[in-house]
Write a protein that holds these residues in place. Structure first.
Motif, PDB file in Angstrom:
ATOM      1  N   UNK A   1     -40.289 -64.456  85.010  1.00  0.00           N
ATOM      2  CA  UNK A   1     -39.550 -63.277  84.356  1.00  0.00           C
ATOM      3  C   UNK A   1     -40.435 -62.931  83.109  1.00  0.00           C
ATOM      4  N   UNK A   2     -40.218 -63.893  82.198  1.00  0.00           N
ATOM      5  CA  UNK A   2     -40.848 -63.517  80.720  1.00  0.00           C
ATOM      6  C   UNK A   2     -42.354 -63.274  80.781  1.00  0.00           C
TER       7      UNK A   2
ATOM      8  N   UNK B   1     -44.759 -61.632  78.147  1.00  0.00           N
ATOM      9  CA  UNK B   1     -44.460 -62.478  76.675  1.00  0.00           C
ATOM     10  C   UNK B   1     -45.440 -63.374  76.890  1.00  0.00           C
TER      11      UNK B   1
ATOM     12  N   UNK C   1     -39.356 -68.571  83.525  1.00  0.00           N
ATOM     13  CA  UNK C   1     -40.725 -68.193  83.089  1.00  0.00           C
ATOM     14  C   UNK C   1     -41.420 -67.235  83.795  1.00  0.00           C
TER      15      UNK C   1
ATOM     16  N   UNK D   1     -42.340 -59.290  81.576  1.00  0.00           N
ATOM     17  CA  UNK D   1     -42.437 -58.870  80.288  1.00  0.00           C
ATOM     18  C   UNK D   1     -43.583 -59.248  79.362  1.00  0.00           C
TER      19      UNK D   1
END
Lengths: 429, 318
Positions: free
Chosen positions: B87-88, B94, B85, B92
């Motif tokens: 990381x995204x 997201x 979670x 990123x």
């Protein structure tokens, strides 16, 4: 005049969506392969070669089922199981277009199923096919109304109390699951008391008002396929037309793009939020109705309160991968079931069907990055635009892109907003 | 009455710690819808380790210590899963709602896939002699019985961790910095705080607490059965966090209230006065969810929601 076919294609927003979806799918499949390789190490029955064999089976979908007869049956089943998925996918998509995340499709699915089964199982039309079809239509409609009312709850909370619809949807899911077990527990005459059965309801095969098959079961012998898929496709196309061609559809999308902007333009954003959730609820509910009105599908009511149906949640990847376009959702739903059918065949490689679920979950995880993928593609385009700055067409295109970015939503709204088409221009707000 | 209070504690403990986990993530600026998935994943890893210990006969003479080690391991696995979670959502940028939903589905699918592959069953049962970590002191006075009899070690660990971390996030430099990242990350960055690092820390602590809570759930509420579901406890914890207005004291109150409401359903068949009412279990099951809805409707207008929650950190944004 450096314009070639690909650079033209790359400009299209649709192409970007498709390309980023394909990237998600490929990434999901690759990590799925890694999971299978890990599994092949921890389980002594399988070797690393089985992992690659497993991937080939997954990619084969129903075509990896062995004999021709099985392939035909599995193909028919794939289409049948895609029916509820299309409905929940379109349900999530239309909510997303209005800027809402409908994670409550599972509860709406259950409410639709309850409403329709209460009608279809309580009226016996055996031996009277004409009446059976009428009762079937009535059952689907009652299911849809139940789902619409259920979907309105999160919409109402969002519009009136400004409560995040995600948390309300999750609560209504669990309430719905308990209601289902409760309602059917009160109706002993609907319970299948056949041998070896416990906690199952009777099916529409007993009452004679199952979904008409229209001869599709002759085409796909031995499968569950019925007219439900046709209903689903018609509804998906209808929603697409409504969203793109009508004033109401425009209002919904305007609310999703910028709630405050829509309000400023004189639209009732509260009404639109409630209506959008009602339609979303109705669609998911029809999915539940179409699934369980099939004469072959049994419903286990006594454990329904412990677990939410997967169909509700699998609508989310169907919508995300289809970029919330109802027509695209049809194909994505078929693709997801294609993978799941392949997953069902995985036992021959020593794995189990949940690998397909892992891959689908990974695909949604990557779908969250689609904004990043699109940004990268847009950035490359922006660079190309600088190179051909003299070309008028590029300038016009650039202007169009900046326009379509629109006014930025206020921060609070940002998290609900769908993955927007904002070109990669960090930090110039 | 004592029985009901004991049950309340058993249900409240996982809710308490998972809701605090949610708070850590959101106070650092990341919405954590993946609490449910992190619970499932952490609990499953813990259950595998517990089974491994039992099969190898390790620490069988000291079950309390083994229980502690397994809890620590669950927390570690939850934190690792939470990294997905982080990381995204952080690197990123997201959509955090989608990321969380995906992780919930991923955890369930992974657990099913591995459980079926390793143990030929979707459910894994921890060895029966695991009752060893329950404290039985039935000769205590009534009030102490609630805490000292049939009580699990996990409840005490959870209460201690809860108090320690609550003090940590309010009274230490790092804790304060983390909270600032949830309110106004750009302002935090302007005084030299590394927003990415703080958010990573927040989501990882969140994942660890969810993993710990997940193991506490399967070891106590679910009687040692690990499967790909924690019965919506993660989402309920999320609601408790909102109920508690993103503050530890409110969360503690909420966890006890919902622990009580949540346990009524399952125990309704064994309590005389509830049985006499003649209402089905489903009615009691629905109560906590309905209460959440009512509370949310009443409190949404004056929420203490972190201002920057759910918005990816963008250096250039004003």
């Amino acid at each position: 005049m450096k314009e070639n076919f690909f650079s033209k294609l790359r400009r299209k927003a649709g192409f970007k969506s498709v390309a980023s979806s394909i990237l998600c799918i490929v990434a999901g499949l690759l990590i799925g392969l890694v999971v299978m390789i890990i599994l092949s190490f921890v389980n002594e029955r399988t070797s690393i070669g089985d992992a690659f064999y497993g991937l080939s089976i997954l990619l084969g979908g129903p075509f990896s089922s062995g004999s021709a007869a099985y392939i035909v049956t599995n193909l028919g089943d794939m289409i049948f199981y895609a029916t509820p998925l299309i409905m929940t996918g379109v349900s999530v998509a239309i909510a997303y277009k209005t800027g809402l995340f409908n994670i409550g499709a599972a509860g709406q699915f259950l409410m639709g199923m309850t409403g329709s089964l209460l009608v279809a199982l309580n009226i016996n039309t055996t031996g009277n096919p004409g009446l059976g079809v009428l009762v079937w239509i009535l059952a689907v409609l009652v299911g849809a109304v139940c789902g619409m009312l259920w979907g309105m709850i999160p919409g109402f909370f969002r519009a009136v109390f400004n409560v995040n619809e995600v948390i309300v949807c999750i609560m209504t899911n669990w309430i719905a699951a308990n209601i289902v077990s409760w309602v059917f527990g009160l109706m002993p005459h609907l319970i299948n008391s056949g041998s070896g059965k416990s906690g199952y309801l009777i099916t529409t095969a007993v009452t004679g008002n199952g979904t008409p098959t229209l001869g599709l079961n002759q085409l796909f012998k031995g499968s569950y396929i019925d007219a439900g898929i046709i209903v689903a496709i018609i509804l998906a196309v209808g929603i697409h037309v409504m969203l793109t061609k009508t004033t109401f559809g425009y209002e919904l999308r305007a609310c999703g793009a910028n709630r405050y902007g829509a309000k400023y333009a004189g639209m009732s954003e509260k009404r639109n939020i409630i209506l959008s959730m009602a339609i979303a609820g109705g669609l998911a509910a029809i999915g539940g109705a179409l699934y369980y009105l099939n004469p072959g599908i049994e419903f286990k009511f006594d454990s329904a309160y412990q677990k939410l149906p997967d169909y509700g949640f699998n609508g989310i990847p169907a919508a995300l991968l289809g970029s919330n376009n109802p027509i695209a959702v049809i194909f994505v739903a078929l693709f997801i079931r294609y993978l799941n059918t392949g997953g069902g065949n995985l036992t021959s490689a020593g794995f189990n069907k949940y690998i397909a679920d892992v891959i689908i979950a990974l695909i949604i995880y990557f779908a969250g990055f689609s904004k990043l993928f699109k940004d990268i593609m847009s950035r490359r385009k922006a660079r190309a635009a600088v190179q051909t700055a003299t070309s008028n067409t590029t300038m016009a295109e650039k202007a169009k892109v900046t326009e379509s970015a629109g006014p930025d939503a206020p921060p609070k709204e940002e998290k609900q907003a769908p993955v927007s088409e904002k070109p990669g221009k960090e930090g110039d707000e | 009455m004592v029985f009901l209070l004991q049950k309340t504690l058993i249900y409240a403990a996982p809710l308490l710690i998972v809701a605090l986990g949610g708070m850590f993530s959101e106070r650092s600026g990341v919405i954590n819808l993946a609490l449910e998935g992190e619970m499932i994943f952490g609990a499953f890893c813990g259950a595998i380790l517990a089974r491994f210990f039992a099969m190898q006969g390790i620490l069988m003479n000291n079950l309390q210590l083994m229980f502690l080690i397994v809890m620590l391991f669950s927390a570690l696995c939850g934190a690792l899963f939470g990294l997905l979670l982080s990381f995204s959502a952080i690197n990123l940028k997201a959509d955090q709602t989608i990321g969380g939903t995906a992780l919930n589905m991923l955890a369930a699918a992974l657990v099913n896939a591995f459980a079926l592959s390793l143990f030929n069953s979707e459910k894994i049962q921890m060895p029966a002699n695991f009752g060893g970590y329950v404290m039985l002191n039935s000769d205590l006075p009534v009030i102490l019985q609630v805490f000292g009899d049939k009580a699990y070690l996990s409840t005490y660990v959870i209460v201690i961790v809860f108090i320690a971390l609550s003090i940590w996030i309010y009274k230490t430099k790092t804790g304060m910095r983390m909270r600032s990242c949830g309110e106004h990350p750009q302002a935090a960055a302007s005084v030299g705080i590394n927003v990415f690092k703080m958010r990573y820390l927040g989501t990882m602590i969140s994942g660890a607490l969810a993993g710990l809570g997940g193991y506490a759930y399967i070891a106590t509420v679910a009687n040692g059965t690990a499967e790909a579901s924690v019965g919506g406890m993660g989402f309920l914890a999320l609601a408790i966090m909102i109920f508690g207005n993103w503050k530890p004291l409110g969360i503690a109150l909420g966890a006890i209230l919902f622990g009580f409401l949540k346990c009524i359903g399952p125990v309704s068949s064994s309590l005389e006065f509830l049985k006499n009412l003649g209402l089905p279990m489903y009615f009691y099951n629905i109560i906590p969810y309905v209460v959440v809805l009512i509370v949310l409707a009443l409190t949404a207008k004056k929420s203490g929601c972190p201002k920057a929650e759910g918005i990816p950190y963008d250096k250039g944004m004003r």
